[in-house]
Design a protein around this motif. Structure first.
Motif, PDB file in Angstrom:
ATOM      1  N   LYS A  63      61.544  -2.260  24.350  1.00 44.18           N
ATOM      2  CA  LYS A  63      62.700  -2.040  25.215  1.00 44.18           C
ATOM      3  C   LYS A  63      62.358  -2.524  26.618  1.00 44.18           C
ATOM      4  N   ASP A  64      63.244  -3.314  27.212  1.00 47.86           N
ATOM      5  CA  ASP A  64      63.051  -3.768  28.588  1.00 47.86           C
ATOM      6  C   ASP A  64      63.524  -2.670  29.535  1.00 47.86           C
ATOM      7  N   LEU A  65      62.605  -2.142  30.325  1.00 50.07           N
ATOM      8  CA  LEU A  65      62.929  -1.021  31.207  1.00 50.07           C
ATOM      9  C   LEU A  65      62.421  -1.277  32.620  1.00 50.07           C
ATOM     10  N   ALA A  66      63.217  -0.855  33.606  1.00 47.69           N
ATOM     11  CA  ALA A  66      62.745  -0.826  34.987  1.00 47.69           C
ATOM     12  C   ALA A  66      61.651   0.235  35.098  1.00 47.69           C
ATOM     13  N   ASN A  67      60.770   0.066  36.055  1.00 53.23           N
ATOM     14  CA  ASN A  67      59.598   0.943  36.161  1.00 53.23           C
ATOM     15  C   ASN A  67      59.916   2.434  36.113  1.00 53.23           C
ATOM     16  N   PRO A  68      60.808   2.952  36.968  1.00 48.78           N
ATOM     17  CA  PRO A  68      61.048   4.403  36.957  1.00 48.78           C
ATOM     18  C   PRO A  68      61.571   4.907  35.611  1.00 48.78           C
ATOM     19  N   PRO A  88      47.323   0.705  42.222  1.00 51.55           N
ATOM     20  CA  PRO A  88      48.134   1.893  42.544  1.00 51.55           C
ATOM     21  C   PRO A  88      49.600   1.599  42.876  1.00 51.55           C
ATOM     22  N   ASN A  89      50.087   0.386  42.682  1.00 50.57           N
ATOM     23  CA  ASN A  89      51.442   0.022  43.089  1.00 50.57           C
ATOM     24  C   ASN A  89      52.510   0.906  42.442  1.00 50.57           C
ATOM     25  N   HIS A  90      52.296   1.323  41.185  1.00 49.88           N
ATOM     26  CA  HIS A  90      53.304   2.106  40.465  1.00 49.88           C
ATOM     27  C   HIS A  90      53.111   3.617  40.598  1.00 49.88           C
ATOM     28  N   THR A  91      52.048   4.042  41.250  1.00 46.65           N
ATOM     29  CA  THR A  91      51.737   5.468  41.282  1.00 46.65           C
ATOM     30  C   THR A  91      52.902   6.305  41.801  1.00 46.65           C
ATOM     31  N   SER A  92      53.541   5.838  42.855  1.00 46.18           N
ATOM     32  CA  SER A  92      54.621   6.611  43.469  1.00 46.18           C
ATOM     33  C   SER A  92      55.873   6.661  42.600  1.00 46.18           C
ATOM     34  N   GLN A  93      55.950   5.816  41.568  1.00 48.46           N
ATOM     35  CA  GLN A  93      57.134   5.795  40.706  1.00 48.46           C
ATOM     36  C   GLN A  93      57.002   6.719  39.491  1.00 48.46           C
ATOM     37  N   MET A  94      55.834   7.300  39.317  1.00 50.46           N
ATOM     38  CA  MET A  94      55.626   8.190  38.180  1.00 50.46           C
ATOM     39  C   MET A  94      56.177   9.581  38.509  1.00 50.46           C
ATOM     40  N   PRO A  95      56.867  10.227  37.560  1.00 54.89           N
ATOM     41  CA  PRO A  95      57.442  11.554  37.827  1.00 54.89           C
ATOM     42  C   PRO A  95      56.362  12.585  38.136  1.00 54.89           C
ATOM     43  N   LYS A  96      56.750  13.629  38.829  1.00 61.38           N
ATOM     44  CA  LYS A  96      55.811  14.712  39.120  1.00 61.38           C
ATOM     45  C   LYS A  96      55.295  15.316  37.824  1.00 61.38           C
ATOM     46  N   TRP A 226      49.906 -18.803  51.234  1.00 57.65           N
ATOM     47  CA  TRP A 226      49.965 -17.350  51.395  1.00 57.65           C
ATOM     48  C   TRP A 226      49.856 -17.023  52.885  1.00 57.65           C
ATOM     49  N   ILE A 227      50.713 -16.133  53.393  1.00 58.94           N
ATOM     50  CA  ILE A 227      50.649 -15.744  54.802  1.00 58.94           C
ATOM     51  C   ILE A 227      50.282 -14.268  54.938  1.00 58.94           C
ATOM     52  N   ASN A 228      49.884 -13.888  56.146  1.00 53.96           N
ATOM     53  CA  ASN A 228      49.446 -12.528  56.436  1.00 53.96           C
ATOM     54  C   ASN A 228      50.605 -11.593  56.773  1.00 53.96           C
ATOM     55  N   VAL A 229      50.360 -10.302  56.621  1.00 53.81           N
ATOM     56  CA  VAL A 229      51.149  -9.303  57.328  1.00 53.81           C
ATOM     57  C   VAL A 229      50.504  -9.173  58.705  1.00 53.81           C
ATOM     58  N   PRO A 230      51.237  -8.696  59.738  1.00 56.54           N
ATOM     59  CA  PRO A 230      50.666  -8.645  61.084  1.00 56.54           C
ATOM     60  C   PRO A 230      49.404  -7.788  61.174  1.00 56.54           C
ATOM     61  N   LYS A 231      49.418  -6.641  60.526  1.00 53.87           N
ATOM     62  CA  LYS A 231      48.243  -5.791  60.430  1.00 53.87           C
ATOM     63  C   LYS A 231      48.422  -4.879  59.227  1.00 53.87           C
ATOM     64  N   ILE A 232      47.333  -4.343  58.741  1.00 58.50           N
ATOM     65  CA  ILE A 232      47.384  -3.509  57.548  1.00 58.50           C
ATOM     66  C   ILE A 232      47.862  -2.106  57.909  1.00 58.50           C
ATOM     67  N   ILE A 233      49.053  -1.754  57.427  1.00 59.44           N
ATOM     68  CA  ILE A 233      49.614  -0.414  57.599  1.00 59.44           C
ATOM     69  C   ILE A 233      50.061   0.047  56.208  1.00 59.44           C
ATOM     70  N   PRO A 234      49.214   0.780  55.491  1.00 56.83           N
ATOM     71  CA  PRO A 234      49.548   1.128  54.102  1.00 56.83           C
ATOM     72  C   PRO A 234      50.596   2.228  53.999  1.00 56.83           C
ATOM     73  N   ARG A 235      51.383   2.170  52.913  1.00 55.82           N
ATOM     74  CA  ARG A 235      52.197   3.309  52.501  1.00 55.82           C
ATOM     75  C   ARG A 235      51.247   4.389  51.992  1.00 55.82           C
ATOM     76  N   GLU A 236      51.769   5.605  51.875  1.00 51.71           N
ATOM     77  CA  GLU A 236      50.934   6.704  51.378  1.00 51.71           C
ATOM     78  C   GLU A 236      50.338   6.351  50.016  1.00 51.71           C
ATOM     79  N   ALA A 237      51.168   5.748  49.146  1.00 51.28           N
ATOM     80  CA  ALA A 237      50.705   5.409  47.797  1.00 51.28           C
ATOM     81  C   ALA A 237      49.648   4.310  47.806  1.00 51.28           C
ATOM     82  N   GLN A 238      49.585   3.526  48.888  1.00 42.87           N
ATOM     83  CA  GLN A 238      48.621   2.429  48.956  1.00 42.87           C
ATOM     84  C   GLN A 238      47.274   2.854  49.533  1.00 42.87           C
ATOM     85  N   LYS A 239      47.232   3.994  50.181  1.00 47.49           N
ATOM     86  CA  LYS A 239      46.020   4.391  50.913  1.00 47.49           C
ATOM     87  C   LYS A 239      44.755   4.424  50.066  1.00 47.49           C
ATOM     88  N   PRO A 240      44.817   4.882  48.803  1.00 49.03           N
ATOM     89  CA  PRO A 240      43.585   4.851  48.002  1.00 49.03           C
ATOM     90  C   PRO A 240      43.032   3.443  47.781  1.00 49.03           C
TER      91      PRO A 240
END
Length: 288
Positions: A63-68, A88-96, A226-240
């Protein structure tokens, strides 16, 4: 890609007639897989499905499903597994509390998911583009404005994809809303349009990941950069994984190291725990 090669090798070894005839731990078991809505994940799903079939499992059409939707379905047991987990890109999309019913198993490609922004090489050199901040410059905005709204156009991610949330975060922390227009239509169709515009000699600016067919069509270092982001500012889910948001040795990057702004992800199988408990042979195969 090395991991996919090893999986393919394991599958060939499993196909030996003596193995198939004498040891089919999955015989009589029906399996319900899912696959991601991005077409570059189809090969991974097909490879693992074929391996399970060699073990005797009857594997349904995925079945083709969107991540959530997938993570909800696998937690409820409506789906048994997929091969398209990006962590960890999908970590924040997993249910509690999903960890109580869902397990991340093995690796399809460890640290194999590079993501970031690419720009046509001709314009990188013409406008000296090195980061997202350069799209705030009037001459750059004008060059990449294909619909006349005054903003540079970025081929971005459709709603429901993990990268959509990261791109939205970038727009927020780097203040891009007044300068860049993210196109969130179906990715394959949007990239086909992007490639057509490039082939017509027009500037292009897009998000992509590797492994992906897009960088086979528009080659980093030759056609795009490939280009840069101005500086590394992670989302909470990206911090690990913050240490994997800056990467070295990337072919076709404007700088080395490159501040990609996305965690170089592990591509992994995600499965229902009850399914794994009842099918240890499948779990072992996922871990190969």
């Amino acid at each position: 890609m090395k991991r996919l090669f090893l999986l393919a090798t394991a599958l060939i070894m499993m196909s030996v007639p003596a193995f198939a005839a004498n040891h089919l731990p999955g015989k009589g078991v029906e399996v319900k897989p899912a696959r991601a809505t991005w077409d570059t994940g189809y090969f991974q799903e097909a490879l693992v499905r074929a391996g399970l079939e060699e073990l005797g499992y009857k594997v349904d059409k995925p079945k083709d499903l969107a991540n959530p939707l997938f993570y909800q379905a696998v937690m409820l047991g409506d789906i048994d597994y997929w091969t398209n987990g990006w962590f960890p890109n999908h970590t924040s999309q997993m249910p509690k509390h999903s960890e109580e019913r869902v397990e991340i198993v093995g690796y399809v490609a460890k640290a194999g998911g590079l993501q970031g922004y690419l720009v046509s090489k001709k314009e990188v050199e013409k406008y000296n583009i090195t980061s997202l901040d350069d799209f705030k410059r009037p001459e750059v905005m004008k060059a990449f404005d294909s619909n006349g709204d005054g903003k540079a156009d970025l081929t971005a991610c459709p709603p429901g994809w993990g990268c959509e949330k990261v791109i939205a975060h970038h727009f927020d922390v780097y203040g891009l809303d007044d300068y860049v227009n993210p196109i969130k239509a179906g990715y394959s169709a949007s990239m086909a349009d992007t490639i057509a515009r490039y082939n017509a000699g027009e500037p292009v600016f897009f998000y992509t990941w590797a492994p992906n067919w897009t960088i086979g069509k528009l080659k980093p270092g030759k056609d795009v950069m490939w280009i840069n982001v101005p500086k590394i500012i992670p989302r909470e889910a990206q911090k690990p994984g913050v240490d994997r948001m800056t990467v070295s040795g990337i072919e076709g990057a404007v700088t080395d190291p490159l501040k990609a702004g996305f965690v170089v992800s592990d591509i992994q199988v995600v499965a229902n725990k009850e399914f794994l408990k009842k099918n240890p042979a499948a779990k072992k195969f996922f871990e190969v």
